[in-house]
Design a protein around this motif. Sequence first.
Motif, PDB file in Angstrom:
ATOM      1  N   ASN A   1       0.624  -1.304  -0.071  1.00 16.81           N
ATOM      2  CA  ASN A   1       0.248  -0.354   0.101  1.00 16.81           C
ATOM      3  C   ASN A   1       0.880   1.383   0.046  1.00 16.81           C
ATOM      4  O   ASN A   1       0.254   2.386   0.181  1.00 16.81           O
ATOM      5  CB  ASN A   1      -1.038   0.109   1.177  1.00 16.81           C
ATOM      6  N   ASN A   2       2.295   1.013  -0.112  1.00 21.28           N
ATOM      7  CA  ASN A   2       3.038   2.355  -0.096  1.00 21.28           C
ATOM      8  C   ASN A   2       2.833   3.186   0.999  1.00 21.28           C
ATOM      9  O   ASN A   2       2.544   4.479   0.953  1.00 21.28           O
ATOM     10  CB  ASN A   2       2.866   3.264  -1.624  1.00 21.28           C
ATOM     11  N   SER A   3       2.892   2.609   2.277  1.00 21.39           N
ATOM     12  CA  SER A   3       2.794   3.308   3.539  1.00 21.39           C
ATOM     13  C   SER A   3       3.583   2.901   4.443  1.00 21.39           C
ATOM     14  O   SER A   3       4.427   1.615   4.398  1.00 21.39           O
ATOM     15  CB  SER A   3       1.133   3.210   3.853  1.00 21.39           C
ATOM     16  N   ILE A   4       3.985   3.686   5.540  1.00 22.57           N
ATOM     17  CA  ILE A   4       4.602   3.361   6.760  1.00 22.57           C
ATOM     18  C   ILE A   4       3.631   3.261   7.900  1.00 22.57           C
ATOM     19  O   ILE A   4       2.734   4.344   8.291  1.00 22.57           O
ATOM     20  CB  ILE A   4       5.644   4.164   7.084  1.00 22.57           C
ATOM     21  N   ILE A   5       3.569   2.255   8.593  1.00 25.73           N
ATOM     22  CA  ILE A   5       2.717   2.089   9.904  1.00 25.73           C
ATOM     23  C   ILE A   5       3.794   2.462  11.099  1.00 25.73           C
ATOM     24  O   ILE A   5       4.381   1.223  11.465  1.00 25.73           O
ATOM     25  CB  ILE A   5       1.672   1.100  10.108  1.00 25.73           C
ATOM     26  N   ASN A   6       3.500   3.255  12.275  1.00 25.51           N
ATOM     27  CA  ASN A   6       4.527   3.474  13.250  1.00 25.51           C
ATOM     28  C   ASN A   6       3.935   3.775  14.388  1.00 25.51           C
ATOM     29  O   ASN A   6       2.792   4.573  14.565  1.00 25.51           O
ATOM     30  CB  ASN A   6       5.457   4.253  12.776  1.00 25.51           C
TER      31      ASN A   6
ATOM     32  N   SER B   1       1.076   6.542   7.313  1.00 25.95           N
ATOM     33  CA  SER B   1       1.517   7.606   6.429  1.00 25.95           C
ATOM     34  C   SER B   1       1.345   6.884   5.185  1.00 25.95           C
ATOM     35  O   SER B   1       1.187   5.707   4.886  1.00 25.95           O
ATOM     36  CB  SER B   1       2.851   8.193   6.980  1.00 25.95           C
ATOM     37  N   GLY B   2       1.653   7.665   4.164  1.00 29.80           N
ATOM     38  CA  GLY B   2       1.852   7.144   2.651  1.00 29.80           C
ATOM     39  C   GLY B   2       0.702   7.429   1.985  1.00 29.80           C
ATOM     40  O   GLY B   2      -0.119   8.089   2.226  1.00 29.80           O
ATOM     41  N   LYS B   3       0.580   6.828   0.585  1.00 31.57           N
ATOM     42  CA  LYS B   3      -0.385   6.943  -0.255  1.00 31.57           C
ATOM     43  C   LYS B   3      -1.711   6.705   0.403  1.00 31.57           C
ATOM     44  O   LYS B   3      -2.689   7.645  -0.010  1.00 31.57           O
ATOM     45  CB  LYS B   3      -0.119   5.827  -1.191  1.00 31.57           C
ATOM     46  N   PRO B   4      -2.133   5.958   1.383  1.00 33.10           N
ATOM     47  CA  PRO B   4      -3.299   5.924   2.047  1.00 33.10           C
ATOM     48  C   PRO B   4      -3.975   7.349   2.343  1.00 33.10           C
ATOM     49  O   PRO B   4      -5.188   7.369   2.351  1.00 33.10           O
ATOM     50  CB  PRO B   4      -3.548   4.701   2.929  1.00 33.10           C
ATOM     51  N   LEU B   5      -3.281   8.088   2.741  1.00 33.81           N
ATOM     52  CA  LEU B   5      -3.426   9.324   3.246  1.00 33.81           C
ATOM     53  C   LEU B   5      -3.869  10.560   2.252  1.00 33.81           C
ATOM     54  O   LEU B   5      -4.444  11.484   2.570  1.00 33.81           O
ATOM     55  CB  LEU B   5      -2.337   9.805   3.932  1.00 33.81           C
ATOM     56  N   PHE B   6      -3.479  10.357   0.958  1.00 39.17           N
ATOM     57  CA  PHE B   6      -3.638  11.383   0.169  1.00 39.17           C
ATOM     58  C   PHE B   6      -5.108  11.859   0.146  1.00 39.17           C
ATOM     59  O   PHE B   6      -4.980  13.178  -0.015  1.00 39.17           O
ATOM     60  CB  PHE B   6      -3.099  10.995  -1.152  1.00 39.17           C
ATOM     61  N   PRO B   7      -6.155  11.341  -0.146  1.00 39.75           N
ATOM     62  CA  PRO B   7      -7.532  11.744  -0.049  1.00 39.75           C
ATOM     63  C   PRO B   7      -7.787  12.615   1.015  1.00 39.75           C
ATOM     64  O   PRO B   7      -8.506  13.526   0.938  1.00 39.75           O
ATOM     65  CB  PRO B   7      -8.428  10.363  -0.372  1.00 39.75           C
ATOM     66  N   TYR B   8      -7.423  12.160   2.202  1.00 41.85           N
ATOM     67  CA  TYR B   8      -7.694  12.940   3.312  1.00 41.85           C
ATOM     68  C   TYR B   8      -6.702  14.357   3.516  1.00 41.85           C
ATOM     69  O   TYR B   8      -7.257  15.450   3.923  1.00 41.85           O
ATOM     70  CB  TYR B   8      -7.174  11.989   4.628  1.00 41.85           C
ATOM     71  N   THR B   9      -5.482  14.327   2.774  1.00 43.70           N
ATOM     72  CA  THR B   9      -4.814  15.383   2.663  1.00 43.70           C
ATOM     73  C   THR B   9      -5.549  16.545   1.729  1.00 43.70           C
ATOM     74  O   THR B   9      -5.745  17.658   2.185  1.00 43.70           O
ATOM     75  CB  THR B   9      -3.378  15.107   2.363  1.00 43.70           C
TER      76      THR B   9
ATOM     77  N   ILE C   1       0.882  23.892   3.976  1.00 45.80           N
ATOM     78  CA  ILE C   1       1.995  23.195   3.669  1.00 45.80           C
ATOM     79  C   ILE C   1       1.206  21.708   3.518  1.00 45.80           C
ATOM     80  O   ILE C   1       0.880  21.064   4.581  1.00 45.80           O
ATOM     81  CB  ILE C   1       3.073  23.338   4.686  1.00 45.80           C
ATOM     82  N   GLY C   2       1.054  21.368   2.279  1.00 49.85           N
ATOM     83  CA  GLY C   2       0.567  19.948   2.173  1.00 49.85           C
ATOM     84  C   GLY C   2       1.494  18.814   2.381  1.00 49.85           C
ATOM     85  O   GLY C   2       2.683  18.830   1.774  1.00 49.85           O
ATOM     86  N   CYS C   3       0.993  17.715   3.192  1.00 49.43           N
ATOM     87  CA  CYS C   3       1.712  16.801   3.763  1.00 49.43           C
ATOM     88  C   CYS C   3       1.271  15.613   3.778  1.00 49.43           C
ATOM     89  O   CYS C   3       0.233  15.580   4.539  1.00 49.43           O
ATOM     90  CB  CYS C   3       2.693  17.130   4.879  1.00 49.43           C
ATOM     91  N   GLY C   4       1.624  14.346   3.092  1.00 49.71           N
ATOM     92  CA  GLY C   4       0.841  13.148   3.115  1.00 49.71           C
ATOM     93  C   GLY C   4       0.225  12.623   2.142  1.00 49.71           C
ATOM     94  O   GLY C   4      -0.565  12.927   1.448  1.00 49.71           O
ATOM     95  N   GLY C   5       0.936  11.405   1.986  1.00 48.74           N
ATOM     96  CA  GLY C   5       0.516  10.848   0.477  1.00 48.74           C
ATOM     97  C   GLY C   5       1.248  11.240  -1.070  1.00 48.74           C
ATOM     98  O   GLY C   5       0.549  10.889  -1.862  1.00 48.74           O
ATOM     99  N   ILE C   6       2.130  12.302  -0.931  1.00 48.63           N
ATOM    100  CA  ILE C   6       2.550  12.871  -1.935  1.00 48.63           C
ATOM    101  C   ILE C   6       3.425  11.721  -2.643  1.00 48.63           C
ATOM    102  O   ILE C   6       4.532  11.640  -2.023  1.00 48.63           O
ATOM    103  CB  ILE C   6       3.195  14.259  -1.948  1.00 48.63           C
ATOM    104  N   PHE C   7       3.150  11.382  -3.695  1.00 47.36           N
ATOM    105  CA  PHE C   7       4.066  10.268  -4.398  1.00 47.36           C
ATOM    106  C   PHE C   7       4.322  10.827  -6.027  1.00 47.36           C
ATOM    107  O   PHE C   7       4.918  10.047  -6.659  1.00 47.36           O
ATOM    108  CB  PHE C   7       3.295   9.059  -4.494  1.00 47.36           C
ATOM    109  N   SER C   8       3.795  12.057  -6.456  1.00 46.40           N
ATOM    110  CA  SER C   8       4.120  12.208  -7.725  1.00 46.40           C
ATOM    111  C   SER C   8       4.086  13.807  -7.681  1.00 46.40           C
ATOM    112  O   SER C   8       3.440  14.529  -7.075  1.00 46.40           O
ATOM    113  CB  SER C   8       3.190  11.661  -8.796  1.00 46.40           C
ATOM    114  N   GLY C   9       4.453  14.419  -8.993  1.00 50.92           N
ATOM    115  CA  GLY C   9       4.388  16.079  -9.121  1.00 50.92           C
ATOM    116  C   GLY C   9       2.717  16.106  -9.449  1.00 50.92           C
ATOM    117  O   GLY C   9       2.290  17.239  -9.071  1.00 50.92           O
ATOM    118  N   ARG C  10       2.118  15.231 -10.030  1.00 55.28           N
ATOM    119  CA  ARG C  10       0.650  15.411 -10.080  1.00 55.28           C
ATOM    120  C   ARG C  10      -0.077  15.560  -8.733  1.00 55.28           C
ATOM    121  O   ARG C  10      -0.885  16.537  -8.631  1.00 55.28           O
ATOM    122  CB  ARG C  10      -0.105  14.286 -10.747  1.00 55.28           C
TER     123      ARG C  10
END
Length: 388
Positions: free
Chosen positions: A133-138, A300-308, A325-334
């Motif tokens: 899921n391209n994420s880190i759980i901590n 953290s990671g990709k699952p967070l992006f819609p919430y961001t 400052i946007g932060c959370g799930g950013i994996f591309s320029g798009r």
Amino acid sequence: MTRLNLVQASFNPLLFKIYRKYLYFRFHDTDFLSQGEVIHEHSKKHLLFLANSIEKHSHYFNPGEQLQIKINNHKFSSPVGLASGFDKNCELLTPTSFIFGLVTVGTVLRNKNEGNFQNPSKGVTRLIVDHVNNSIINSQGYPSLGLDYCVSKLKQFKKRNKGNARIIISFSGISHSNNEDTFLESCNEIIKNTHSYVDGFEDSRSSPNTEFNKKIQTADFTKHIMNMLNSHAPTKIKISKISPYSVLPINNHEFDNKINLTKAFYDNGGDAVVINNTQIRYASNYKIIENFHKNEAGVSGKPLFPYTVKLVQNIHQKLPHLTIIGCGGIFSGRDAWKLIQNGASMIELYTGLTFKGLSLIREINNTIKIHLKNDSLQNYLDKRDSIF
């Protein structure tokens, strides 16, 4: 392979993918650290090894005047920043200051803290990398070498050649006492001892990995924090980190609470908010963390992006003159451009970097430039926000 070649290779997504696979093949859990933490420590050493080459070839990371912006008269050479948590103890300031426009170190605590318990060799962990899921759980719980150690590193950095990044300290007064007065005293001590070495501060009360944080996420407590910052660091950049929504579609109570907290921060002199922190998960319905010592963790990671995206939209609509400052799930320029379209002025990276490498920074800068055409980012932001 020379240092120069390593810097060049860091921009090759294919080579980074191979290198990343090697790291997870080569390093494993120890008695004290999970695999992800072991690899993180190795990556820190690699980054320090490259420090001189990164400085010499810092133009690789510089997007030029087109992407320079200002936040309340504070100039940033790039809209891409490094999020807190990557450099917990101010050890990587020299290389990262040549890579990013904003570097957030910490979270810094007053006293040394081991963080939440783990014994990976016996299956008890506090961090898992979810490759699917391209994420880190901590559930690390603010591991920190403490204020004195961080100040020593800040002093060393001050004497060295450095890049153009604005340096921000993420701080928390969390301790074993779970007492509000002690929390504020610790915050006060951190601010007074570090303000000479940094450009600003990030209030870190939104991490889900410490139960006490939930009790102090109130408008009144925000005012206490801002009073200290305004007294001891009046000219510094003041940032607050906001936790994500727990569910989509959002509920009215959670929406009102986040708006009220953010408004209290802004009304008391806040400059910018980071949206967002990790999102809480419970072991009862998230089996991947069933071996965590605590029964909850932050994802953290990709699952967070819609919430961001949603929280950026909401905060920008309600407080259009507050920098986001946007932060959370950013994996591309798009992804980065979508956040800018919806109200963000800058973005911060962490998990995306661990999956995609430094090429992600160049991709983001190039994508923003393509969308801007001949316009500057600052002019685009000014026009975007002028409708409010």
